[in-house]
Motif scaffolding. Sequence first.
Motif, mmCIF file in Angstrom:
data_model
loop_
_atom_site.group_PDB
_atom_site.id
_atom_site.type_symbol
_atom_site.label_atom_id
_atom_site.label_comp_id
_atom_site.label_asym_id
_atom_site.label_seq_id
_atom_site.Cartn_x
_atom_site.Cartn_y
_atom_site.Cartn_z
ATOM 1 N N PHE A 52 0.831 -1.201 0.000
ATOM 2 C CA PHE A 52 0.000 0.000 0.000
ATOM 3 C C PHE A 52 0.871 1.259 0.000
ATOM 4 O O PHE A 52 0.672 2.167 0.793
ATOM 5 C CB PHE A 52 -0.937 0.008 1.210
ATOM 6 C CG PHE A 52 -1.918 -1.122 1.201
ATOM 7 C CD1 PHE A 52 -3.069 -1.038 0.442
ATOM 8 C CD2 PHE A 52 -1.682 -2.269 1.934
ATOM 9 C CE1 PHE A 52 -3.971 -2.080 0.422
ATOM 10 C CE2 PHE A 52 -2.582 -3.321 1.922
ATOM 11 C CZ PHE A 52 -3.733 -3.223 1.165
ATOM 12 N N SER A 53 1.838 1.308 -0.878
ATOM 13 C CA SER A 53 2.763 2.440 -0.907
ATOM 14 C C SER A 53 2.082 3.737 -1.350
ATOM 15 O O SER A 53 2.542 4.820 -1.017
ATOM 16 C CB SER A 53 3.939 2.138 -1.833
ATOM 17 O OG SER A 53 3.474 1.925 -3.150
ATOM 18 N N PHE A 54 0.962 3.642 -2.068
ATOM 19 C CA PHE A 54 0.267 4.852 -2.507
ATOM 20 C C PHE A 54 -0.324 5.621 -1.326
ATOM 21 O O PHE A 54 -0.626 6.806 -1.452
ATOM 22 C CB PHE A 54 -0.840 4.508 -3.510
ATOM 23 C CG PHE A 54 -1.981 3.726 -2.921
ATOM 24 C CD1 PHE A 54 -3.092 4.379 -2.427
ATOM 25 C CD2 PHE A 54 -1.944 2.341 -2.864
ATOM 26 C CE1 PHE A 54 -4.152 3.675 -1.883
ATOM 27 C CE2 PHE A 54 -2.997 1.624 -2.330
ATOM 28 C CZ PHE A 54 -4.103 2.297 -1.832
ATOM 29 N N LEU A 55 -0.483 4.967 -0.172
ATOM 30 C CA LEU A 55 -1.008 5.659 1.006
ATOM 31 C C LEU A 55 -0.016 6.676 1.556
ATOM 32 O O LEU A 55 -0.387 7.540 2.338
ATOM 33 C CB LEU A 55 -1.400 4.670 2.098
ATOM 34 C CG LEU A 55 -2.600 3.792 1.782
ATOM 35 C CD1 LEU A 55 -2.850 2.817 2.913
ATOM 36 C CD2 LEU A 55 -3.828 4.632 1.534
ATOM 37 N N GLY A 56 1.228 6.587 1.137
ATOM 38 C CA GLY A 56 2.225 7.585 1.530
ATOM 39 C C GLY A 56 1.945 8.955 0.943
ATOM 40 O O GLY A 56 2.479 9.961 1.414
ATOM 41 N N LEU A 57 1.100 9.005 -0.072
ATOM 42 C CA LEU A 57 0.743 10.288 -0.680
ATOM 43 C C LEU A 57 -0.246 11.073 0.167
ATOM 44 O O LEU A 57 -0.380 12.279 0.014
ATOM 45 C CB LEU A 57 0.157 10.062 -2.076
ATOM 46 C CG LEU A 57 1.065 9.360 -3.076
ATOM 47 C CD1 LEU A 57 0.307 9.067 -4.362
ATOM 48 C CD2 LEU A 57 2.292 10.199 -3.351
ATOM 49 N N PHE A 58 -0.974 10.378 1.054
ATOM 50 C CA PHE A 58 -1.946 11.047 1.912
ATOM 51 C C PHE A 58 -1.224 11.722 3.071
ATOM 52 O O PHE A 58 -0.361 11.115 3.706
ATOM 53 C CB PHE A 58 -2.950 10.032 2.481
ATOM 54 C CG PHE A 58 -3.944 9.530 1.491
ATOM 55 C CD1 PHE A 58 -5.095 10.249 1.224
ATOM 56 C CD2 PHE A 58 -3.739 8.341 0.819
ATOM 57 C CE1 PHE A 58 -6.026 9.772 0.308
ATOM 58 C CE2 PHE A 58 -4.648 7.860 -0.093
ATOM 59 C CZ PHE A 58 -5.795 8.583 -0.354
#
Length: 102
Positions: A52-58
Amino acid sequence: MTIQLIIFLVALCAVIFFFKNFNASIYFIVIVDIFLRIVTYLKLNYLRNDAFSFLGLFPDDIPAIIDSFELGVFNEILMFIYLLVYIIFEILIIRYFVKRKF
């Protein structure tokens, strides 16, 4: 961090434009903040970073968006407005709870 602020402001303007209600804007700000806090909690405690690396954008929460600019006194003013939003939200929730019939 400016993209996150722009997205938040555009969404806030859309809520104000479509609902034309002050309470809707207060609810929107609190809903976004609670959502970001839930995502941060899940990201830190339960979800794997590689999956879930895209959650680092939040961002972590709305104060994290405000603090990313480091504008001194303007940050303090924005944090005071943020505090006022939560006070108004608490008043709205209490008023709803008192009016509710059991």
